[in-house]
Design an enzyme around this catalytic site. Structure first.
Site, mmCIF file in Angstrom:
data_model
loop_
_atom_site.group_PDB
_atom_site.id
_atom_site.type_symbol
_atom_site.label_atom_id
_atom_site.label_comp_id
_atom_site.label_asym_id
_atom_site.label_seq_id
_atom_site.Cartn_x
_atom_site.Cartn_y
_atom_site.Cartn_z
ATOM 1 N N ARG A 137 5.282 -8.705 19.970
ATOM 2 C CA ARG A 137 5.244 -9.915 20.807
ATOM 3 C C ARG A 137 4.177 -10.852 20.269
ATOM 4 N NH1 ARG A 137 9.496 -9.022 23.841
ATOM 5 N NH2 ARG A 137 9.430 -7.329 25.327
ATOM 6 N N HIS A 197 23.688 0.928 12.014
ATOM 7 C CA HIS A 197 24.932 1.645 12.284
ATOM 8 C C HIS A 197 25.697 0.921 13.384
ATOM 9 C CE1 HIS A 197 23.606 5.015 9.828
ATOM 10 N NE2 HIS A 197 22.407 4.796 10.343
ATOM 11 N N ASN A 242 0.835 -1.187 0.000
ATOM 12 C CA ASN A 242 0.000 0.000 0.000
ATOM 13 C C ASN A 242 0.885 1.258 0.000
ATOM 14 O OD1 ASN A 242 -2.291 1.702 0.278
ATOM 15 N ND2 ASN A 242 -3.321 0.137 1.505
ATOM 16 N N GLY A 259 -0.499 -1.838 8.531
ATOM 17 C CA GLY A 259 -0.017 -0.481 8.306
ATOM 18 C C GLY A 259 0.868 0.025 9.431
ATOM 19 N N THR A 295 11.419 -6.682 16.172
ATOM 20 C CA THR A 295 12.788 -6.691 16.673
ATOM 21 C C THR A 295 13.347 -8.105 16.781
ATOM 22 O OG1 THR A 295 12.067 -6.774 18.976
ATOM 23 C CG2 THR A 295 12.381 -4.581 18.002
#
Length: 189
Positions: free
Chosen positions: A172, A107, A77, A134, A157
């Site tokens: 989670r 980084h 989208n 989204g 993550t």
């Protein structure tokens, strides 16, 4: 080893290398045309691989494009951002909501290396039939398994297993099994 080879190998590299600057400039020019014209031929020129029946709603943004591979019936989208300093591999029948961001760029944690302007990149893989709601952000090096669901606004993550559902920041796992019917609740056999 060239800066481009270092980048794709996940090693420290200098993003101001002339070859990389030229490649990003090429991508920006193609993106400007694609976002104005929404021409599938421009998208095919920009991306490394484009499966049949792919739709990417403008505006769309990426660093290089050539490191992005999308499967058949892929849908993204509007407002998606792919920082493709490393490979972004997306399977078939994947759906991305508006504003999904895929970040392969990262980084060094050591300040002196960051001060020198060096970067790293880690690939992202998204399995077939996955759905990212989204505003999802996927961090460098993550794998999202086949048929996985990532709730809107989540920050991924950690890897998401196939058939898993994750939500939140950080994302989670949740139980996303369909609710039982009233018959099943009344008769637990």
């Amino acid at each position: 080893m060239s800066a481009r080879e270092q980048m794709l190998a996940g090693e420290l590299y200098d993003p101001s290398d002339p070859e990389l600057v030229t490649a990003r400039g090429r991508a920006r020019a193609l993106l400007a045309r694609y976002n104005a014209e929404r021409d599938s031929e421009i998208l095919s020129t920009l991306l490394g691989r484009v499966g049949d029946d792919t739709t990417v709603e403008p505006p769309f943004y990426c660093d290089y494009g050539s490191n992005i591979s999308v499967g058949e019936r892929f849908y993204a989208n509007a407002g998606c951002v792919f920082l493709d300093c490393a490979a972004i591999e997306i399977g078939d029948h994947v759906l991305l909501g508006p504003g999904v961001h895929l970040y392969t760029a990262t980084h060094p944690v050591e300040a002196p290396l960051r001060r020198r302007g060096l970067e790293l990149a880690k690939p992202i893989t998204i399995g077939s039939d996955a759905w990212l709601g989204g505003g999802t952000i996927v961090l460098p090096g993550m794998t999202i398994g086949e048929r996985a669901i990532v709730g809107a606004g989540s920050v991924v993550t950690r890897d998401v297993p196939s058939d898993g559902t994750v939500v939140g920041n950080p994302a989670r796992p949740i139980d996303a099994s369909p609710p039982s019917t009233s018959r099943e609740q009344a008769d637990p056999e």
